[in-house]
Design a protein around this motif. Structure first.
Motif, short mmCIF file in Angstrom:
data_model
loop_
_atom_site.label_atom_id
_atom_site.label_comp_id
_atom_site.label_asym_id
_atom_site.label_seq_id
_atom_site.Cartn_x
_atom_site.Cartn_y
_atom_site.Cartn_z
N GLY A 27 0.81 -1.21 0.00
CA GLY A 27 0.00 0.00 0.00
C GLY A 27 0.83 1.25 0.00
O GLY A 27 0.34 2.33 0.30
N ASN A 28 2.10 1.13 -0.34
CA ASN A 28 3.04 2.25 -0.29
C ASN A 28 2.86 3.13 -1.51
O ASN A 28 3.71 3.19 -2.39
CB ASN A 28 4.46 1.67 -0.22
CG ASN A 28 5.49 2.74 0.02
OD1 ASN A 28 5.16 3.86 0.36
ND2 ASN A 28 6.74 2.37 -0.15
N ALA A 33 -5.46 8.60 -1.10
CA ALA A 33 -6.56 8.58 -0.15
C ALA A 33 -7.90 8.69 -0.85
O ALA A 33 -8.92 8.29 -0.31
CB ALA A 33 -6.42 9.72 0.86
N SER A 175 0.53 7.95 1.26
CA SER A 175 -0.49 7.23 2.00
C SER A 175 -0.03 5.78 2.10
O SER A 175 -0.05 5.04 1.12
CB SER A 175 -1.84 7.33 1.27
OG SER A 175 -2.84 6.64 1.97
N THR A 177 -0.13 1.99 3.74
CA THR A 177 -1.04 1.06 4.39
C THR A 177 -0.31 -0.16 4.92
O THR A 177 0.71 -0.59 4.36
CB THR A 177 -2.15 0.60 3.43
OG1 THR A 177 -1.55 -0.04 2.29
CG2 THR A 177 -2.98 1.79 2.96
N ASP A 186 -6.47 -3.24 9.36
CA ASP A 186 -5.91 -2.38 8.33
C ASP A 186 -5.68 -0.98 8.91
O ASP A 186 -6.52 -0.44 9.64
CB ASP A 186 -6.86 -2.28 7.14
CG ASP A 186 -6.97 -3.59 6.38
OD1 ASP A 186 -6.04 -4.41 6.48
OD2 ASP A 186 -8.00 -3.79 5.69
N SER A 187 -4.53 -0.41 8.61
CA SER A 187 -4.16 0.90 9.13
C SER A 187 -3.50 1.70 8.03
O SER A 187 -3.03 1.16 7.03
CB SER A 187 -3.21 0.76 10.32
OG SER A 187 -3.76 -0.08 11.32
N ARG A 188 -3.47 3.03 8.23
CA ARG A 188 -2.92 3.90 7.21
C ARG A 188 -2.20 5.07 7.89
O ARG A 188 -2.70 5.66 8.84
CB ARG A 188 -4.03 4.44 6.31
CG ARG A 188 -3.57 5.30 5.15
CD ARG A 188 -4.77 5.85 4.39
NE ARG A 188 -5.64 4.79 3.91
CZ ARG A 188 -5.47 4.18 2.73
NH1 ARG A 188 -4.47 4.54 1.94
NH2 ARG A 188 -6.30 3.23 2.36
N PHE A 200 5.34 1.77 5.32
CA PHE A 200 4.52 1.70 6.53
C PHE A 200 5.36 1.16 7.69
O PHE A 200 5.30 1.69 8.81
CB PHE A 200 3.32 0.79 6.27
CG PHE A 200 2.37 0.66 7.43
CD1 PHE A 200 1.25 1.48 7.53
CD2 PHE A 200 2.58 -0.30 8.42
CE1 PHE A 200 0.36 1.34 8.59
CE2 PHE A 200 1.71 -0.43 9.48
CZ PHE A 200 0.60 0.40 9.57
N GLU A 229 -8.40 1.43 10.94
CA GLU A 229 -9.73 1.05 10.45
C GLU A 229 -10.24 -0.21 11.14
O GLU A 229 -9.51 -0.90 11.81
CB GLU A 229 -9.66 0.83 8.93
CG GLU A 229 -9.18 2.09 8.20
CD GLU A 229 -8.92 1.87 6.72
OE1 GLU A 229 -8.93 0.69 6.29
OE2 GLU A 229 -8.69 2.85 6.00
#
Length: 229
Positions: A27-28, A33, A175, A177, A186-188, A200, A229
């Protein structure tokens, strides 16, 4: 002090649930967003305006005159002046009515549309600026504020509790993840940095490590938001 309390409170919740477990780097992405991936790189250095023989000047097209919440105004030394006359006794409702993004205990309470609009501006390379008001249930003092800007494809974050308001441009708004906690969630992390390869896991290590060598090995960055999340 308030930012330290915010970070400590959030980390305490996470660490209670379980330390880093299964960070993911896929998720890099940059500025995604709003569901859009775009690599925004430095083109020109914002803040290249020259000092004038007045108290303040503005190197700003992302200001209140353009319909945004805040203006990127600097004094002749290059220090941000946007917190002048800051409303210290706002309630969350008043902050939302003023057009601020409102965080309550680090969770988004008001201003999703404003946040999304800012992220879309960043993807498109358009100048914009928003104010983030941070409120906490256990905070007896006034809320603290962060002003976030994209201007001339550079990014700036100012914290009204910081000792210095010197402008510090970054080339990327990332952003990132991953997953933390037990069970994994899941986090961001929304981060400003000059290193587009920051991950991350890098950010998480910088938060939880007490090893100076580890912390110093991670590229300079500023965390704008932590979203769990």
């Amino acid at each position: 002090m308030k930012r330290l309390k915010m970070m400590t409170g959030v980390l305490a919740v996470i660490c209670t649930a379980g330390l880093l477990a299964g960070c993911k780097n896929e998720g890099n992405t940059v500025n995604n967003a709003a569901g859009v991936t775009a690599d925004i790189t430095a083109v020109t250095a914002a803040g290249n305006t020259t000092g004038k023989a007045i108290d303040d000047f503005t190197n700003n097209t992302a200001g209140e005159a353009a319909g945004h919440t805040v203006a990127l105004t600097l004094d002749m030394r290059g220090f941000y002046t946007g917190f002048t006359g800051l409303p210290g006794d706002y309630t969350m409702e008043e902050a939302a009515a003023a057009g601020y993004v409102v965080l309550h205990n680090s969770e988004l309470a008001e201003g999703q549309e404003i946040w999304d609009k800012f992220m879309n501006s960043a993807v498109q390379g358009s100048n914009n600026g928003i104010r983030i008001a941070n409120f906490f249930d256990d905070e007896t003092e006034s809320p603290f504020y962060c002003d976030l800007f994209v201007q001339d494809k550079k990014y700036y974050l100012f914290d009204n509790t910081a000792e210095s308001q010197k402008q510090e441009p970054f080339a990327h708004l990332l952003s990132l993840t991953g997953q933390v906690g037990n069970p994994l969630k899941d986090s961001r992390f929304i981060v400003l940095t000059d290193d587009s390869n920051l991950t991350f896991e890098d950010i998480w290590k910088s938060m939880i490590s007490s090893d100076t060598a580890v912390i110093n090995s991670i590229a300079p960055h500023r965390v704008v938001r932590m979203i769990f999340e």
